[in-house]
Design a protein around this motif. Structure first.
Motif, mmCIF file in Angstrom:
data_model
loop_
_atom_site.group_PDB
_atom_site.id
_atom_site.type_symbol
_atom_site.label_atom_id
_atom_site.label_comp_id
_atom_site.label_asym_id
_atom_site.label_seq_id
_atom_site.Cartn_x
_atom_site.Cartn_y
_atom_site.Cartn_z
ATOM 1 N N ALA A 409 46.969 46.714 28.686
ATOM 2 C CA ALA A 409 46.194 46.038 29.730
ATOM 3 C C ALA A 409 46.276 44.525 29.586
ATOM 4 N N SER A 411 48.753 42.922 28.508
ATOM 5 C CA SER A 411 50.079 42.501 28.974
ATOM 6 C C SER A 411 50.139 42.356 30.488
ATOM 7 N N THR A 412 49.181 42.950 31.202
ATOM 8 C CA THR A 412 49.172 42.796 32.652
ATOM 9 C C THR A 412 48.902 41.347 33.064
ATOM 10 N N GLN A 413 48.424 40.526 32.120
ATOM 11 C CA GLN A 413 48.277 39.105 32.416
ATOM 12 C C GLN A 413 49.620 38.474 32.763
ATOM 13 N N ALA A 415 51.636 39.729 34.744
ATOM 14 C CA ALA A 415 51.814 39.883 36.185
ATOM 15 C C ALA A 415 51.300 38.649 36.923
ATOM 16 N N ASN A 421 51.647 40.211 41.189
ATOM 17 C CA ASN A 421 50.546 40.719 42.000
ATOM 18 C C ASN A 421 50.658 40.249 43.454
ATOM 19 N N ASP A 435 41.506 42.956 36.029
ATOM 20 C CA ASP A 435 42.050 42.944 34.674
ATOM 21 C C ASP A 435 40.939 42.729 33.654
#
Length: 558
Positions: A409, A411-413, A415, A421, A435
């Protein structure tokens, strides 16, 4: 406007979930509804003289003396009380009768949560007014947590050395004055980094001391009302702790929602000025505690069993150190503790990412307040989910999967950094909020087992002291992780001169490093066996302290 409408709807839904979480978590800590008890200390002239069995809706016990002429002892104990009092007792205080002591305790916990009003203000004051870089702010955040690393010292001092004749009231009042002075100094616009660090550390110290003192008060009140019955004392302690936790959560939620709006509307210095009033409520609440005067010799004699040696504080210290050392040197204690320290000491990119959100993505201070608000509610939901569904799952299993999920989760930063996004039609604000909510829930899934583990590591005889030492070790690990993150941020030049070209590398390093301790999870198997047991015992001993230091530094402390 459409995106903001969606965000507002999400926050409203989270608020409903969060308020339900407060109620469910509080009730989850108490196996059944507790008897109604008037929380007041016995007078100095007498102890608790009798218990009257009530026949009211709670069927509770009330502490007090014989019925006076104006009270019919044959009627239910609560038959003559005002309806509002019964409503507060039954619906709000979980069966505990409202009293000045109860109000004072809940005020202190609410203020500790509400001090989060200054969390964002401190960060933006360092960033905008003092022009500090992301790495510098991260490094200072580690320093701000230092008062929480030595919490056991405060407990020993307040237990052993009365101040102005009292062990609790005087320390609590002084802590409130210290916190008010620290925030008031910040409101004047301190011009140097050193002066700001001193003010923030003193403010953090005031919260840590007040937390230790009021925790002791809750334990003492439960013992006073327990009537010498261990089961009754445990029931009262669970009830009081759940009320205290809920009060702190409400204060934290209110502060999170208004923090960003207040900064944009009136500025950081005005926010500090408003926040300075809150600690004075702690000083005022201290006046309502009914505490008998104490002296150091009597305290030492009471703890040590009497005698000249027991009255010597130095002998008491030596005895406690010997007992602690004999416990800590056991491999089944120090090995899991060392693992938890290493697990918490992994670096974090939080400060750098906050700078990126404001400087590159131009997310407003007001919306950052909304994000904090959503994260606070999500944390409550995470505690509730853990209590209901995960508390019987083995601790290594919970830590393993939450660590992997948190790394993914986090690592979604990336994006946001690569603007993936936007390609999906998701605004930066909406994606950032989602997030943060997910990470907050996962953070509670990981945090609650650490409290359970700390409670299970403590052998009989040194439970309180060793638990406090383990919490300090946890805080030290978090502080080291913050400093490592600061060093990485500086080494990569993230945020220096407004340059965020390497923030993706920083996020990747921090996410992968959080997986490093996983191969050593087997160390915990020898301690925790096949399950975790109930989380309520750990919460009673350590409470959800992640909100306590956050008012000044935006981090989590126990």
């Amino acid at each position: 406007r459409t995106a903001e409408g969606i965000v507002d709807a999400m926050l409203a839904a989270l608020l409903a979930v969060g308020l339900s979480a407060v109620s469910m978590s509080a009730s989850g800590l108490v196996a059944h509804q507790r008897p109604a008890v008037a929380l007041r200390r016995p007078s100095r002239a007498s102890t608790v003289r009798s218990y009257r069995q009530g026949e009211g809706p709670e069927g509770g016990l009330e502490v007090g003396g014989p019925p006076t002429a104006s009270v019919d002892a044959t009627k239910p104990a609560h038959a003559t009380e005002p309806s509002w009092r019964a409503l507060v007792r039954d619906k709000v205080l979980q069966g505990i009768d409202p009293s000045p002591d109860v109000a004072a305790i809940l005020i202190v916990y609410f203020v500790q949560g509400a001090l989060g009003l200054a969390r964002l203000a401190v960060t933006f004051y360092l960033k905008d007014d003092l022009s500090l870089s992301a790495g510098e702010v991260a490094a200072l955040s580690g320093i701000f947590t230092l008062p929480w690393v030595v919490k056991p010292l405060y407990g020993f001092v307040t237990d052993s050395f009365p101040l102005f004749g009292y062990r609790r009231r005087s320390y609590l009042a002084c802590a409130g004055v210290l916190g008010a002075a620290a925030y008031a100094a910040m409101a004047t616009g301190l011009p140097t980094r050193e002066s700001v660090v001193l003010a923030v550390v003193l403010g953090s110290l005031s919260v840590a001391v007040s937390d230790v003192v009021v925790d002791s008060m809750v334990v003492e009140r439960a013992r006073d009302l327990g009537g010498g019955t261990e089961e009754r004392e445990a029931a009262l302690s669970a009830t009081l702790q759940s009320l205290c936790w809920s009060s702190r959560a409400v204060g934290s939620i209110c502060a999170s929602y208004f923090s960003g709006v207040a900064i944009e509307a009136i500025g950081t210095r005005a926010v500090f000025g408003i926040t300075a009033v809150l600690p004075l409520s702690i000083t005022l609440a201290a006046l309502f505690f009914d505490e008998e005067p104490a002296n150091a010799a009597a305290i030492a004699a009471g703890r040590g069993g009497g005698g000249e040696g027991a009255a010597d504080p130095r002998a008491l210290v030596r005895s406690q150190v010997r007992t602690l050392w004999s416990a800590i040197r056991r491999p089944q204690i120090w090995q899991p503790a060392a693992f938890m320290f290493a697990w918490l000491a992994t670096p974090s990119a939080d400060s750098a990412f906050l700078y990126y959100l404001t400087d590159e993505l131009h997310i407003s201070q007001e919306f950052l307040g909304r994000i904090n608000f959503g994260a606070s509610l999500a944390s409550l939901a995470g505690v509730t989910i853990y209590q209901r569904y995960l508390r019987e799952v083995p601790i290594p299993t919970v830590l393993r999967w939450t660590t992997v999920a948190s790394a993914a989760a986090g690592s979604t930063q990336l994006a946001l950094v690569y603007h993936l996004n936007r390609a999906l039609g998701l605004p930066d604000t909406w994606f950032t909020l989602g997030d943060d909510v997910v990470l907050s829930v996962l953070g509670q899934f990981a945090h609650m087992p650490t409290l359970v583990l700390a409670a299970r590591l403590c052998p009989p005889g040194v439970e309180g002291t060793l638990f406090a030492c383990l919490m300090s070790l946890y805080n030290a690990g978090g502080t080291l992780g913050t400093e490592l993150g600061a060093a990485l941020t500086t080494a990569l030049g993230v945020g220096a001169g407004g340059n965020y070209d390497r923030i993706d590398l920083l996020i990747i390093i921090c996410s992968l490093s959080s997986l490093a301790p996983l191969p050593f999870l087997g160390i915990l198997d020898s301690v925790v066996g096949s399950g975790t047991g109930s989380v309520s015992g750990a919460v009673e001993g350590g409470k959800d302290d992640e909100e306590q230091a956050a008012p000044l530094l935006g981090g989590d402390c126990d």
